[in-house]
Design an enzyme around this catalytic site. Structure first.
Site, PDB file in Angstrom:
ATOM      1  N   ASP A  78     -33.201 -31.332  33.412  1.00  0.00           N
ATOM      2  CA  ASP A  78     -34.261 -29.496  33.639  1.00  0.00           C
ATOM      3  C   ASP A  78     -33.692 -29.184  34.429  1.00  0.00           C
ATOM      4  O   ASP A  78     -33.001 -29.309  35.208  1.00  0.00           O
ATOM      5  CB  ASP A  78     -35.617 -30.470  33.952  1.00  0.00           C
ATOM      6  N   ASP A  79     -34.674 -28.541  35.367  1.00  0.00           N
ATOM      7  CA  ASP A  79     -34.102 -27.427  36.048  1.00  0.00           C
ATOM      8  C   ASP A  79     -33.622 -28.150  37.521  1.00  0.00           C
ATOM      9  O   ASP A  79     -34.185 -29.675  37.350  1.00  0.00           O
ATOM     10  CB  ASP A  79     -35.430 -26.913  36.922  1.00  0.00           C
ATOM     11  N   LYS A 154     -31.792 -25.573  26.554  1.00  0.00           N
ATOM     12  CA  LYS A 154     -33.696 -25.737  26.786  1.00  0.00           C
ATOM     13  C   LYS A 154     -33.325 -24.236  28.160  1.00  0.00           C
ATOM     14  O   LYS A 154     -32.767 -24.311  28.782  1.00  0.00           O
ATOM     15  CB  LYS A 154     -34.599 -26.272  27.571  1.00  0.00           C
ATOM     16  N   ASP A 156     -35.106 -21.308  29.521  1.00  0.00           N
ATOM     17  CA  ASP A 156     -36.315 -20.719  30.327  1.00  0.00           C
ATOM     18  C   ASP A 156     -36.504 -19.399  30.097  1.00  0.00           C
ATOM     19  O   ASP A 156     -35.709 -18.773  30.274  1.00  0.00           O
ATOM     20  CB  ASP A 156     -36.569 -21.384  31.064  1.00  0.00           C
ATOM     21  N   SER A 188     -38.212 -20.996  25.334  1.00  0.00           N
ATOM     22  CA  SER A 188     -39.163 -21.006  26.039  1.00  0.00           C
ATOM     23  C   SER A 188     -39.978 -19.058  25.703  1.00  0.00           C
ATOM     24  O   SER A 188     -40.719 -18.401  26.181  1.00  0.00           O
ATOM     25  CB  SER A 188     -39.377 -21.337  27.704  1.00  0.00           C
ATOM     26  N   ARG A 213     -41.300 -22.836  23.121  1.00  0.00           N
ATOM     27  CA  ARG A 213     -42.694 -23.623  23.853  1.00  0.00           C
ATOM     28  C   ARG A 213     -43.449 -22.238  22.882  1.00  0.00           C
ATOM     29  O   ARG A 213     -42.664 -20.865  23.773  1.00  0.00           O
ATOM     30  CB  ARG A 213     -41.705 -23.613  25.429  1.00  0.00           C
ATOM     31  N   ASP A 217     -46.987 -24.731  30.961  1.00  0.00           N
ATOM     32  CA  ASP A 217     -46.783 -26.429  31.005  1.00  0.00           C
ATOM     33  C   ASP A 217     -47.461 -26.881  31.090  1.00  0.00           C
ATOM     34  O   ASP A 217     -48.715 -27.264  31.740  1.00  0.00           O
ATOM     35  CB  ASP A 217     -46.141 -25.994  32.652  1.00  0.00           C
TER      36      ASP A 217
END
Ligand code: GLA
Length: 403
Positions: A78-79, A154, A156, A188, A213, A217
């Protein structure tokens, strides 16, 4: 504005939507964010910081602890994995200290174990954590990810706006397709549309994204899980209808095995994510999961419900205060059903539920083999007018299967 214009021109030439053959059933794997956040302090916390060591350790545990055998395959970064600057050619670079071997090496590591590697980027100018975003670099980043051997992206939506997303998310879908490497595309996008108090165009989103999404979160708490279940139960915009092979709504990570949920609440999350046909992306320390949580994460019955080939998303069919009934049709003939009595109240004692089968949509006069969903225990052959008696704990669930 200029960005929107450029993308409008690009998109005029797009005739095909997403066509990568992925996410036939909801993807299963591991994702670092909820548990490990943006912990980049490898000097003081080397075992838990965002680094190649964390991802290889999770991959190892995924295999040795039996998760891979149950179908978990994606290990998702992830980030906070990047350097703060692109290189001189504008290419993204993994943090040189924390990922000394680079992302291609990490992807090779996963592939050698029969696993897959997912990565995180953001459609805007910066990621939510402040690292370089993909705006103006979408095609380059898609090509970079393909060259590294990435299997899931993913994307975002921090530091952007929803007008640009209308063009940008589809553009990234095209660029990912054009690389020729199948990369599962997690958007997202609709979550940001929902945050702007608008209703997303889910059909359009489903034509460009594999999973998306829809909502806030997840946090490590029952409040958070309950809020997410309520959002998906409301189904505003009828997003449940666009779920199916290749496309799934993503209520966010599984936190079973973390700190915030009681055992009953962990059962709720796992069973509800199965009923919702949600991606099962666990955010837990796989090296260290208590046996009862591990049994839930690896439950054959729950995974079978989640991975059912017809891919339909379960729905809330009844709500009476804190008591809800959810059902998910199973099997290509849609004749089977998983059903849940859910008690979202977190006080008092167990609630008694007495329901006739036909009241939850089980109307076949030949009857059904009914089993309890967590244990598989056979309850009996029941006809539509027969009654199911269940006792549902506070913030708990009773799960049944009918075939
Ligand atoms: C957003 C996403 C999270 C996570 C963080 C990373 O909040 O919704 O899932 O990726 O950004 O900064």
């Amino acid at each position: 504005m200029i960005f929107t214009l450029i993308l409008s021109v690009t998109l005029c030439s797009i005739s095909q939507g997403l066509d990568n053959g992925l996410a036939v059933t909801p993807p299963m794997g591991w994702l670092s964010w909820e548990r490990y956040r943006c912990n980049i302090d490898c000097d003081n916390d080397p075992d838990n910081c965002i680094s190649e060591n964390l991802y290889t350790a999770m991959a190892d545990a995924m295999v040795t602890e039996g998760y891979k055998d149950k179908g978990y395959e994606y290990v998702n970064v992830d980030d906070c994995w990047m350097e703060k600057e692109r290189d001189a050619n504008g290419t993204l670079v993994a943090d040189r200290k924390r990922f000394p071997h680079g992302m291609k090496w990490l992807a090779d590591y996963m592939h050698a174990k029969g696993l897959k590697l997912g990565i995180y980027e953001d459609f805007g100018t910066f990621t939510c954590g402040g690292y370089p975003g993909s705006e103006f670099y979408l095609q380059k980043d898609a090509e970079t990810f393909a060259s590294w051997g990435i299997d899931m992206v993913k994307l975002d939506g921090c530091n952007s706006n929803i007008q640009d997303m209308e063009y940008g998310y589809p553009a990234m879908s095209l660029f990912l397709n054009q690389t020729g490497r199948p990369m599962l595309y997690s958007c997202s996008w609709p979550a940001y549309v929902v945050f702007s108090k608008q209703i997303p165009d889910y059909k359009k989103i489903a034509s460009y994204c594999n999973i998306w999404r829809n909502y806030a979160d997840i946090q490590d708490s029952w409040d958070s899980v309950r809020g997410i279940i309520e959002f998906y139960g409301n189904d505003t915009g009828n997003f449940s209808l666009v779920a199916g092979p290749g496309n799934y709504n993503d209520p966010d990570m599984i936190i079973v095995g973390d700190y915030g949920l009681s055992y009953d609440q962990q059962r709720v999350q796992m069973a509800m994510w199965a009923i919702m046909s949600a991606p099962l992306l666990i955010s837990v320390d796989l090296r260290n999961v208590k046996p009862e949580a591990k049994a839930l994460l690896q439950s054959d019955i729950l995974i079978r419900i989640n991975q059912d080939a017809n891919g339909s998303m379960g729905k809330r069919i009844m709500k009476n205060g804190a008591m809800e009934i959810w059902t998910k049709k199973l099997g290509f003939d849609f004749k089977g059903m998983a059903f849940a009595f859910l008690n979202l109240d977190d006080g008092g004692g167990p609630l008694r539920v007495n329901m006739r089968l036909y009241e939850i949509g089980l109307t076949n006069t030949e009857g059904y083999n009914v089993t309890e969903g967590f244990t598989g225990e056979f309850i009996g052959v029941l006809k539509p007018y027969d009654v199911i008696n269940a006792s549902v704990n506070p913030s708990g669930i009773w799960l049944g299967m009918a075939y």
